[in-house]
Motif scaffolding. Sequence first.
Motif, PDB file in Angstrom:
ATOM      1  N   UNK A 290       0.986  -1.183  -0.179  1.00  0.00           N
ATOM      2  CA  UNK A 290       0.027   0.057  -0.363  1.00  0.00           C
ATOM      3  C   UNK A 290       0.769   1.646  -0.119  1.00  0.00           C
ATOM      4  N   UNK A 291       2.483   1.142   0.941  1.00  0.00           N
ATOM      5  CA  UNK A 291       2.988   2.286   0.526  1.00  0.00           C
ATOM      6  C   UNK A 291       3.694   2.102  -0.769  1.00  0.00           C
ATOM      7  N   UNK A 292       3.540   1.230  -1.116  1.00  0.00           N
ATOM      8  CA  UNK A 292       5.081   1.893  -2.242  1.00  0.00           C
ATOM      9  C   UNK A 292       3.277   1.677  -3.399  1.00  0.00           C
TER      10      UNK A 292
ATOM     11  N   UNK B  35      11.910  -1.547  -6.051  1.00  0.00           N
ATOM     12  CA  UNK B  35      11.079  -1.813  -4.759  1.00  0.00           C
ATOM     13  C   UNK B  35       9.932  -2.708  -4.761  1.00  0.00           C
ATOM     14  N   UNK B  36       9.906  -2.531  -5.910  1.00  0.00           N
ATOM     15  CA  UNK B  36       8.582  -3.048  -6.727  1.00  0.00           C
ATOM     16  C   UNK B  36       8.965  -5.133  -6.484  1.00  0.00           C
TER      17      UNK B  36
ATOM     18  N   UNK C 244       8.695 -10.364  -0.606  1.00  0.00           N
ATOM     19  CA  UNK C 244       8.315 -10.214   0.309  1.00  0.00           C
ATOM     20  C   UNK C 244       7.022 -10.780   0.590  1.00  0.00           C
ATOM     21  N   UNK C 245       5.791 -10.146  -0.412  1.00  0.00           N
ATOM     22  CA  UNK C 245       4.642 -11.466   0.166  1.00  0.00           C
ATOM     23  C   UNK C 245       5.213 -12.654  -0.209  1.00  0.00           C
ATOM     24  N   UNK C 246       5.541 -12.862  -1.792  1.00  0.00           N
ATOM     25  CA  UNK C 246       5.300 -14.385  -1.676  1.00  0.00           C
ATOM     26  C   UNK C 246       5.941 -15.728  -0.611  1.00  0.00           C
ATOM     27  N   UNK C 247       7.089 -14.929   0.179  1.00  0.00           N
ATOM     28  CA  UNK C 247       7.411 -15.403   1.357  1.00  0.00           C
ATOM     29  C   UNK C 247       6.653 -15.441   2.101  1.00  0.00           C
ATOM     30  N   UNK C 248       6.111 -14.472   2.707  1.00  0.00           N
ATOM     31  CA  UNK C 248       4.609 -14.606   3.766  1.00  0.00           C
ATOM     32  C   UNK C 248       3.204 -15.353   3.179  1.00  0.00           C
TER      33      UNK C 248
END
Length: 92
Positions: A17-19, A35-36, A42-46
């Motif tokens: 959201x911040x990006x 950054x994207x 990071x999203x895939x790891x989460x």
Amino acid sequence: MNYLSGTGLIGAIMTGVTLLRGSRETKITWRSALAWLSWGISLALAIGAVIDTRRARQGRPVSPDSPVYAKQQRAFEKEAKKNPRDFTPSKR
């Protein structure tokens, strides 16, 4: 619902959201592309952590490269010590 409130997933969503807010009026540069890309990783790891946690709680095998794997193996060993006759190791 329990898995969706994990800190890794919430952090990845908030970072996205911040990006998104920060990149509305700017041109795409190599820094913003990195950054994207970082956010996507990071999203895939989460999401992978959520999936592994859910599989472990259901008693299904988890991939050996997962952080949840060691915890699952300790639980299997503990169960094998309690019931040595009833224990059948999972096949991989």
